[in-house]
Each structure stands twice: as structure tokens, then as C-alpha cells.
Design a protein around this motif. Structure first.
Motif, mmCIF file in Angstrom:
data_model
loop_
_atom_site.group_PDB
_atom_site.id
_atom_site.type_symbol
_atom_site.label_atom_id
_atom_site.label_comp_id
_atom_site.label_asym_id
_atom_site.label_seq_id
_atom_site.Cartn_x
_atom_site.Cartn_y
_atom_site.Cartn_z
ATOM 1 N N LEU A 1 0.819 -1.208 0.000
ATOM 2 C CA LEU A 1 0.000 0.000 0.000
ATOM 3 C C LEU A 1 0.855 1.261 0.000
ATOM 4 C CD1 LEU A 1 -2.702 -1.110 2.602
ATOM 5 C CD2 LEU A 1 -2.799 -1.249 0.092
ATOM 6 N N THR A 2 2.163 1.082 -0.139
ATOM 7 C CA THR A 2 3.094 2.196 -0.185
ATOM 8 C C THR A 2 4.190 1.868 -1.185
ATOM 9 O OG1 THR A 2 4.732 3.476 1.081
ATOM 10 C CG2 THR A 2 4.356 1.203 1.771
ATOM 11 N N SER A 3 4.754 2.893 -1.781
ATOM 12 C CA SER A 3 5.854 2.684 -2.732
ATOM 13 C C SER A 3 7.178 2.463 -2.022
ATOM 14 C CB SER A 3 5.965 3.887 -3.675
ATOM 15 O OG SER A 3 6.198 5.076 -2.943
ATOM 16 N N PHE B 1 7.322 -23.430 13.993
ATOM 17 C CA PHE B 1 6.106 -23.055 13.267
ATOM 18 C C PHE B 1 5.371 -21.942 14.007
ATOM 19 C CE2 PHE B 1 1.524 -24.418 12.332
ATOM 20 C CZ PHE B 1 1.436 -23.614 11.209
ATOM 21 N N ALA B 2 5.245 -22.090 15.330
ATOM 22 C CA ALA B 2 4.592 -21.051 16.126
ATOM 23 C C ALA B 2 5.374 -19.740 16.052
ATOM 24 C CB ALA B 2 4.451 -21.515 17.572
ATOM 25 N N ASP B 3 6.693 -19.832 16.055
ATOM 26 C CA ASP B 3 7.525 -18.625 15.934
ATOM 27 C C ASP B 3 7.233 -17.892 14.630
ATOM 28 O OD1 ASP B 3 8.790 -19.110 18.349
ATOM 29 O OD2 ASP B 3 10.586 -20.005 17.436
ATOM 30 N N SER B 4 7.110 -18.644 13.536
ATOM 31 C CA SER B 4 6.878 -18.010 12.233
ATOM 32 C C SER B 4 5.517 -17.324 12.193
ATOM 33 C CB SER B 4 6.988 -19.049 11.116
ATOM 34 O OG SER B 4 5.924 -19.973 11.160
ATOM 35 N N LEU B 5 4.508 -17.950 12.813
ATOM 36 C CA LEU B 5 3.186 -17.332 12.863
ATOM 37 C C LEU B 5 3.193 -16.094 13.750
ATOM 38 C CD1 LEU B 5 1.034 -20.568 13.145
ATOM 39 C CD2 LEU B 5 1.174 -19.043 11.166
ATOM 40 N N GLN B 6 3.918 -16.173 14.862
ATOM 41 C CA GLN B 6 4.002 -15.019 15.756
ATOM 42 C C GLN B 6 4.708 -13.860 15.074
ATOM 43 O OE1 GLN B 6 2.562 -15.055 19.052
ATOM 44 N NE2 GLN B 6 2.700 -12.894 18.465
ATOM 45 N N GLN B 7 5.739 -14.175 14.298
ATOM 46 C CA GLN B 7 6.438 -13.131 13.548
ATOM 47 C C GLN B 7 5.492 -12.436 12.577
ATOM 48 O OE1 GLN B 7 9.423 -14.563 10.821
ATOM 49 N NE2 GLN B 7 10.287 -12.537 10.469
ATOM 50 N N GLU B 8 4.649 -13.217 11.926
ATOM 51 C CA GLU B 8 3.681 -12.653 10.977
ATOM 52 C C GLU B 8 2.683 -11.747 11.689
ATOM 53 O OE1 GLU B 8 0.005 -14.297 8.255
ATOM 54 O OE2 GLU B 8 1.697 -15.642 8.637
ATOM 55 N N ILE B 9 2.185 -12.191 12.841
ATOM 56 C CA ILE B 9 1.226 -11.385 13.606
ATOM 57 C C ILE B 9 1.875 -10.088 14.082
ATOM 58 C CG2 ILE B 9 -0.154 -11.302 15.723
ATOM 59 C CD1 ILE B 9 -0.458 -14.388 15.428
ATOM 60 N N ASP B 10 3.072 -10.211 14.641
ATOM 61 C CA ASP B 10 3.766 -9.035 15.172
ATOM 62 C C ASP B 10 4.118 -8.049 14.066
ATOM 63 O OD1 ASP B 10 3.572 -10.176 17.671
ATOM 64 O OD2 ASP B 10 5.648 -10.912 17.706
ATOM 65 N N LEU B 11 4.487 -8.569 12.909
ATOM 66 C CA LEU B 11 4.815 -7.701 11.786
ATOM 67 C C LEU B 11 3.601 -6.871 11.383
ATOM 68 C CD1 LEU B 11 7.274 -7.365 9.631
ATOM 69 C CD2 LEU B 11 5.656 -8.498 8.099
ATOM 70 N N TRP B 12 2.444 -7.522 11.332
ATOM 71 C CA TRP B 12 1.232 -6.796 10.956
ATOM 72 C C TRP B 12 0.890 -5.726 11.988
ATOM 73 C CZ3 TRP B 12 -3.646 -6.627 13.368
ATOM 74 C CH2 TRP B 12 -4.600 -5.890 12.653
ATOM 75 N N GLU C 1 2.860 -4.001 13.707
ATOM 76 C CA GLU C 1 3.791 -2.882 13.607
ATOM 77 C C GLU C 1 3.732 -2.186 12.249
ATOM 78 O OE1 GLU C 1 8.471 -1.858 14.712
ATOM 79 O OE2 GLU C 1 7.734 -3.922 14.808
ATOM 80 N N TYR C 2 3.549 -2.962 11.183
ATOM 81 C CA TYR C 2 3.679 -2.397 9.843
ATOM 82 C C TYR C 2 2.463 -2.653 8.956
ATOM 83 C CZ TYR C 2 8.578 -2.273 11.250
ATOM 84 O OH TYR C 2 9.764 -2.051 11.919
ATOM 85 N N GLY C 3 1.332 -3.020 9.558
ATOM 86 C CA GLY C 3 0.156 -3.380 8.778
ATOM 87 C C GLY C 3 -0.404 -2.266 7.923
ATOM 88 N N ASP C 4 -0.020 -1.025 8.182
ATOM 89 C CA ASP C 4 -0.508 0.061 7.331
ATOM 90 C C ASP C 4 0.249 0.137 6.013
ATOM 91 O OD1 ASP C 4 1.877 0.853 8.497
ATOM 92 O OD2 ASP C 4 1.236 2.922 8.874
ATOM 93 N N SER C 5 1.321 -0.671 5.852
ATOM 94 C CA SER C 5 2.107 -0.630 4.619
ATOM 95 C C SER C 5 1.703 -1.709 3.621
ATOM 96 C CB SER C 5 3.602 -0.765 4.930
ATOM 97 O OG SER C 5 3.920 -2.065 5.418
ATOM 98 N N TYR C 6 0.865 -2.657 4.045
ATOM 99 C CA TYR C 6 0.405 -3.699 3.130
ATOM 100 C C TYR C 6 -1.003 -4.121 3.521
ATOM 101 C CZ TYR C 6 2.034 -6.830 6.912
ATOM 102 O OH TYR C 6 2.250 -7.451 8.123
ATOM 103 N N GLY C 7 -1.665 -4.820 2.627
ATOM 104 C CA GLY C 7 -3.027 -5.250 2.914
ATOM 105 C C GLY C 7 -3.504 -6.219 1.853
ATOM 106 N N TYR C 8 -4.724 -6.694 2.030
ATOM 107 C CA TYR C 8 -5.354 -7.520 1.001
ATOM 108 C C TYR C 8 -6.295 -6.643 0.190
ATOM 109 C CZ TYR C 8 -3.812 -12.294 1.838
ATOM 110 O OH TYR C 8 -3.067 -13.441 1.895
#
Length: 252
Positions: free
Chosen positions: A150-152, A224-235, A237-244
């Protein structure tokens, strides 16, 4: 998740069996996308790829008056969908098919509408469009949601994560161009709201926490849980930069 940390598929499927929604979205967004299709037949033939347990299938069946072919590779998801459809009196309107969305077992010119939410990334956006387009009748429609920037200038941590997980991820405008290149006129698009991510990540967070406790001695499960937690935490912090973004098109 990066390729190095891929867990066994059996573990992934088992984890998601107890989570109703397998990706960001909502019934409201499903129905909004459907409302942009204004010239479908009265009883359209619809195929949905990556249907999971039917969080989009069921509202589509209620709203379309058509027949849905719901496709997923994991039979327990389809069993749950069949049970819910029977309970709601929709069993005669929904057919489940266990199949790989990358190798759909249907003749060309079969469907009026192709639907897929949070799943086309498994093939790649343009690759999926080109693969599925022959399944449509002339002038048929497609509605898919796809993760986009959602950002360049995305934040470094977000860019590194998505470059590893989905390197072909791009912007809304570029996906519009890819849609045209694949043979579709764009009828509309919209970015799903923040609540649609919360619909997914809220239950996911609870399940990750419980999964960690249940499999405390299993290193693969913890990774596996670590990878999912990383995805949740990333969103978070930075969920305004990407989306569906939902993309709705018509075959030309």
C-alpha cells in the motif's frame, strides 16, 4: 514463513482445522465484492478455489442463488463445510471437490464466476489468473483477494519478510496491469479494512499460544509457532504498509 522453516503440511493443516477463518477477510468484504458483479446469470455456476471451511462459500451461496463448487486440497476442511451447508439447508447448492487449485479438474468454459480469497498467492497472482481463465464461460467473471503493498516505500522489516515469503508481491496498480495482461477487464477493486485482519489474527493469536503449550517439547512445532508469531507481530507494527485487495474482473 521462509522455505528453511517450512513445517510438515500435516502440522499446518492440523493447526488450521480448528480455526474457522484461514486468512484475512470478512463476510462483509465477501458480499461487497459480490455486489460489484452486476451482470451475472440469475443462477450462476461458481467455483471457489481455496475455500477452507467455507467462510466465503456460505455467504456466496446465500446471496447468489447459484451453484458453488468449493475446492480445497484438505478434505477435513471440506467435511466441515459440507456439515455446515447441510445444517443451513444449502447442501444442494454446494459441491465440494478435493483438488489442487494449481491443477483444477474441470473442463474449460464451465463457470460463470471464479472466486478465491487469500489463496491465489499459492500460485502467484498473474499465474493463477492465466491458469483459471480458461475455466470461465465467455464473458465470465473473477473475484480474488491478493496481498499488496500500500506504499511505494515499504518499511525494511516488512519488505524483508514479504520478499522471503512472497517475492512477487506488488502494488494495487501493478496487479491491475497484471489482470489486464491476463485477459480481464477490471470492474472494481478495494482494500479490505483493518477489522478483516483482526478477524483472522485475533483467533490465530489465541491458537498460537495454546499450540505452543501443547507442543512445548516439539522443536518443529515451536518453530512453526515462531513463524506465525512473527507474521502477527509484523502486521501489528507495519500493517498500514500492506493489505489484502479484492480485484474483480470480467474475461475479454
Amino acid at each position: 514463513m521462509t522455505e528453511q522453516s517450512e513445517p510438515p503440511l500435516e502440522m499446518v493443516f492440523s493447526f488450521y482445522e480448528s480455526i474457522q477463518r484461514k486468512g484475512p477477510g470478512s463476510e462483509a468484504s465477501t458480499l461487497k465484492a459480490f455486489s460489484l458483479l452486476n451482470d451475472l446469470p440469475a443462477t450462476p455456476r461458481i467455483v471457489e478455489f481455496g475455500c477452507g471451511a467455507g467462510v466465503a462459500t456460505l455467504p456466496l451461496a446465500r446471496s447468489s442463488r447459484g451453484h458453488l463448487t468449493a475446492v480445497d486440497i484438505h478434505q477435513p476442511f471440506l467435511d466441515e463445510l459440507q456439515a455446515t451447508a447441510a445444517h443451513e439447508g444449502l447442501a444442494d447448492r454446494i459441491t465440494t471437490v478435493q483438488a489442487d487449485m494449481g491443477n483444477p479438474p474441470f473442463p474449460n468454459n464451465t463457470f460463470d464466476l471464479i472466486w478465491s480469497e487469500s489463496a491465489i498467492y499459492n500460485l502467484g497472482f498473474e499465474q493463477g489468473l492465466r491458469l483459471w481463465k480458461p475455466l470461465l464461460k465467455p464473458g465470465g467473471h473473477i473475484a480474488v483477494s491478493e496481498v499488496v503493498w500500500l506504499t511505494s516505500e515499504p518499511p525494511r522489516k516488512a519488505k524483508e519478510f514479504w520478499d522471503a515469503d512472497y517475492p512477487s508481491m506488488t502494488t494495487v496498480n501493478e496487479n491491475q496491469n497484471r489482470m489486464k495482461a491476463a485477459g480481464f477487464d477490471l470492474l472494481g477493486h478495494f482494500v479490505i479494512p483493518t477489522e478483516d485482519w483482526q478477524n483472522y489474527y485475533g483467533p490465530l493469536q489465541d491458537h498460537v499460544t495454546a499450540f505452543r503449550t501443547k507442543h512445548s517439547a516439539n522443536a518443529t512445532a515451536q518453530a512453526f509457532a515462531d513463524s506465525l508469531q512473527q507474521e502477527i507481530d509484523l502486521w501489528k507494527e507495519y500493517g498500514d504498509s500492506y493489505g489484502y485487495c479484492f480485484f474483480i474482473g470480467k474475461a475479454v
